[in-house]
Scaffold this motif. Structure first.
Motif, mmCIF file in Angstrom:
data_model
loop_
_atom_site.group_PDB
_atom_site.id
_atom_site.type_symbol
_atom_site.label_atom_id
_atom_site.label_comp_id
_atom_site.label_asym_id
_atom_site.label_seq_id
_atom_site.Cartn_x
_atom_site.Cartn_y
_atom_site.Cartn_z
ATOM 1 N N THR A 135 -14.222 -6.471 3.041
ATOM 2 C CA THR A 135 -13.081 -7.067 2.482
ATOM 3 C C THR A 135 -13.377 -7.736 1.248
ATOM 4 O O THR A 135 -13.826 -9.046 1.337
ATOM 5 C CB THR A 135 -12.409 -8.039 3.417
ATOM 6 N N GLY B 17 -6.538 0.851 1.826
ATOM 7 C CA GLY B 17 -5.251 0.504 2.314
ATOM 8 C C GLY B 17 -5.510 0.378 3.975
ATOM 9 O O GLY B 17 -6.135 -0.617 4.374
ATOM 10 N N GLU C 183 -11.506 -2.803 1.035
ATOM 11 C CA GLU C 183 -10.265 -3.204 0.619
ATOM 12 C C GLU C 183 -9.961 -4.754 0.553
ATOM 13 O O GLU C 183 -10.531 -5.349 1.332
ATOM 14 C CB GLU C 183 -9.391 -2.620 1.883
ATOM 15 N N ALA D 125 -4.316 -5.670 5.063
ATOM 16 C CA ALA D 125 -4.693 -4.106 4.951
ATOM 17 C C ALA D 125 -6.126 -4.006 5.594
ATOM 18 O O ALA D 125 -6.229 -2.857 6.445
ATOM 19 C CB ALA D 125 -4.736 -3.662 3.595
ATOM 20 N N MET D 126 -6.890 -4.691 5.436
ATOM 21 C CA MET D 126 -8.292 -4.497 6.061
ATOM 22 C C MET D 126 -8.214 -4.670 7.729
ATOM 23 O O MET D 126 -8.886 -3.998 8.450
ATOM 24 C CB MET D 126 -9.501 -5.428 5.450
ATOM 25 N N THR E 101 0.797 -1.196 0.055
ATOM 26 C CA THR E 101 0.103 -0.060 -0.058
ATOM 27 C C THR E 101 0.993 1.160 0.055
ATOM 28 O O THR E 101 2.015 1.297 0.343
ATOM 29 C CB THR E 101 -0.943 -0.026 1.364
ATOM 30 N N PHE F 26 -10.391 1.165 -2.135
ATOM 31 C CA PHE F 26 -8.869 0.838 -2.197
ATOM 32 C C PHE F 26 -8.317 1.594 -0.811
ATOM 33 O O PHE F 26 -7.220 2.194 -0.962
ATOM 34 C CB PHE F 26 -7.927 1.314 -3.423
#
Length: 189
Positions: free
Chosen positions: A97, A51, A71, A76-77, A21, A49
């Motif tokens: 997600t 991140g 995301e 990242a989620m 990211t 997106f």
């Protein structure tokens, strides 16, 4: 990376290690929200997106009613969820997600967004795919604005044929924010 202003001001946010990211720098985030600040309070915000969720969390900290974070990377989620918890904003945040296009289909008819923000991976024309979908969608509120964070050289010449007008183009050293609205409407930026 930190929250710049609002209820969670100065709190540090988690980010993923490595190059998976590209978190928006604090300076660019501050510039963006200086432009949006009169309009963020009570808005509904979509962070595509996402991140680590820094943009949507900044909107919530500044008084947004709700933010939806999309995301597909589970790691990242998890950062988004941890950051929402750390900032005590988890009740105002919804996480999805999954792939952005799948999320847009699922959100259709369920919500309308005042701001749709996206920061897709550069050079893959994902912003064009999202804008193409949004051109026939009901997800953008009547006075809503789409904001794309993208590489400085990304061309948006196709936006007009999709029914969007670029209302602002803020260029930084290596990237830019492009603000779009449906053609024929006077924007709020």
């Amino acid at each position: 990376m930190r929250v710049i202003a609002g209820s969670a001001r100065r709190l540090q946010l988690k980010t993923l290690e490595g190059i998976e990211t590209r978190p928006t720098t604090d300076r660019i985030k501050e510039t963006l929200f200086n432009m949006l600040s009169p309009y963020v309070y009570d808005c509904v915000f979509l962070d595509l997106f996402a991140g680590s969720g820094g943009i949507g969390i900044e909107a919530l900290s500044r008084g947004a009613m709700e933010a939806v974070f999309v995301e597909k990377n589970p790691r990242a989620m998890q950062c988004v969820k941890d950051n929402l918890s750390h900032t005590h904003l988890e009740r105002k945040g919804m996480t999805m997600t999954m792939d952005v296009m799948t999320a847009l289909y699922k959100l259709e008819g369920e919500k309308k967004f005042d701001y749709i923000f996206m920061d897709p991976p550069y050079g893959q024309e994902l912003e064009r795919r999202v804008l193409t979908y949004l051109s026939g969608s009901e997800l953008l509120a009547p006075e809503g604005v789409i904001i794309v964070e993208t590489a400085k050289d990304t061309d948006f010449a196709y936006a007009e044929e999709l029914g969007f007008t670029i209302i602002k183009n803020k260029v930084y050293k290596t990237n830019k924010h492009v603000f779009l609205e449906p053609t024929g409407r006077k924007g709020i930026c």
